[in-house]
Design a protein around this motif. Structure first.
Motif, PDB file in Angstrom:
ATOM      1  N   ILE A 153       0.855  -1.193   0.000  1.00 28.72           N
ATOM      2  CA  ILE A 153       0.000   0.000   0.000  1.00 28.72           C
ATOM      3  C   ILE A 153       0.887   1.238   0.000  1.00 28.72           C
ATOM      4  CG2 ILE A 153      -1.961  -1.094   1.144  1.00 28.72           C
ATOM      5  CD1 ILE A 153      -0.943  -0.010   3.796  1.00 28.72           C
ATOM      6  N   THR A 154       0.339   2.374  -0.458  1.00 30.70           N
ATOM      7  CA  THR A 154       1.106   3.627  -0.495  1.00 30.70           C
ATOM      8  C   THR A 154       0.356   4.717   0.262  1.00 30.70           C
ATOM      9  OG1 THR A 154       0.058   4.271  -2.574  1.00 30.70           O
ATOM     10  CG2 THR A 154       2.148   3.079  -2.722  1.00 30.70           C
ATOM     11  N   ARG A 155       1.130   5.677   0.793  1.00 33.95           N
ATOM     12  CA  ARG A 155       0.550   6.826   1.488  1.00 33.95           C
ATOM     13  C   ARG A 155       1.131   8.090   0.858  1.00 33.95           C
ATOM     14  NH1 ARG A 155       1.986   7.084   7.639  1.00 33.95           N
ATOM     15  NH2 ARG A 155       3.861   8.071   6.841  1.00 33.95           N
ATOM     16  N   VAL A 156       0.275   9.062   0.517  1.00 30.69           N
ATOM     17  CA  VAL A 156       0.784  10.262  -0.168  1.00 30.69           C
ATOM     18  C   VAL A 156       1.531  11.179   0.786  1.00 30.69           C
ATOM     19  CG1 VAL A 156      -0.973  10.203  -1.966  1.00 30.69           C
ATOM     20  CG2 VAL A 156      -1.418  11.455   0.153  1.00 30.69           C
ATOM     21  N   GLY A 172       3.988   0.766   2.362  1.00 29.36           N
ATOM     22  CA  GLY A 172       3.729  -0.113   3.497  1.00 29.36           C
ATOM     23  C   GLY A 172       3.164  -1.443   3.022  1.00 29.36           C
ATOM     24  N   ARG A 173       2.912  -2.325   3.989  1.00 36.03           N
ATOM     25  CA  ARG A 173       2.389  -3.641   3.626  1.00 36.03           C
ATOM     26  C   ARG A 173       1.206  -3.984   4.522  1.00 36.03           C
ATOM     27  NH1 ARG A 173       4.917  -6.109  -0.170  1.00 36.03           N
ATOM     28  NH2 ARG A 173       7.049  -5.598  -0.716  1.00 36.03           N
TER      29      ARG A 173
END
Length: 288
Positions: A153-156, A172-173
């Protein structure tokens, strides 16, 4: 007055795109039996959710406090019993007088729901004794082997100013089970309720309510979509009961309808109850 009948129960619950019980020894991956790949949810996890439900609906109502809860200091919980009877605790020892010792342990049972249900080892520095609870729960096991997945997963937003100079996103995972149906079995001993903790019919009704609504106030992105699907209760006509628990459990079978494709919903399973083989002295109650 404590319950007068022995009970067993079988509960089915499922998870969709979530992690029902992360394993800290395996990087928080969903717990799994490495020999069979069947998913596992521990009894401790189920008890935690029961405790949280009772705490949510009772909100410190007298007699329904929770002993094992977030931030609790057990010795401080034990001191409540000594203060109630104006006694001074002796380090790691119960009062020498047997009647006083029973008062201390009895106070804990009367005031804490989870001690009445599950029992507790309270032999810490401030000693309140040890009680065995009438409600015991096995590990849950998935009906079919599970396939845990690790999702990136990604976070901006980044964490720090230093990070902002190097990158625009954080990675992240997340660990999920696409879908799994679990089965958990439990036991309720009227014998222990009557002789030890005083677990009564009000407590029992609250336990059924908690199991049916176990996941309704516990939703999170990590756990995905979880729900109790079925709750079968076997009620014996006496305190000691009249049929082996494993025989009763075997009367309920769950099977995937189409074994050629992976299950993705509860409707992919068939639940069969062999009611003809339920002993006459046992009542089968379908709570959900």
């Amino acid at each position: 007055m404590a319950i007068e009948n022995r009970y067993e129960f079988v509960m089915l619950f499922d998870v969709e795109n979530g992690n029902p019980n992360g394993d800290p020894d395996a990087g928080n991956m969903p717990r799994i039996d490495p020999e069979t790949s069947y998913g596992i949810v521990t009894d401790v996890c189920i008890k935690r959710k029961i405790r949280d439900y009772v705490a949510t609906v009772k909100e410190e109502e007298p007699g329904f406090q929770i002993y094992v809860r977030d931030g609790a200091v057990l010795n401080a919980q034990h001191e409540l019993a000594y203060k109630n009877y104006n006694m001074k605790p002796e380090e790691k020892k119960l009062p020498k007088d047997e009647a006083d010792a029973k008062k201390i342990t009895g106070f804990m049972c009367e005031n804490f729901y989870d001690i009445r249900a599950f029992g507790a080892v309270m032999t810490t520095k401030v000693n309140c004794g040890q009680v065995r609870g009438p409600v015991q729960i096995n590990f849950s096991r998935s009906i079919d082997p599970i396939v845990p997945q690790e999702i990136t997963i990604t976070r901006v937003a980044v964490t720090s100013k230093e990070d902002a100079e190097k990158k625009e996103h954080e990675m992240g995972r997340k660990h999920i089970v696409p879908y799994a149906l679990y089965r958990v079995e439990g036991y309720i001993s009227a014998n222990l309720a009557q002789k030890v903790t005083g677990f009564d019919d009000t407590d029992l009704d609250l336990l059924w309510e908690a199991l049916i609504n176990l996941f309704e106030h516990d939703h999170s992105a990590a756990r995905g979509k979880m729900a109790t699907r079925k709750l079968f209760v076997f009620k014996h006509d006496s305190a000691l009961g009249c049929a082996p628990s494993h025989v009763l459990f075997d009367l309920i079978s769950v099977k995937r309808k189409d074994a050629s494709k992976p299950a993705r919903s509860f409707e992919d399973y068939g639940v069969n109850v062999d009611t003809d083989k339920v002993p006459k002295s046992v009542e089968l109650i379908e709570k959900l």
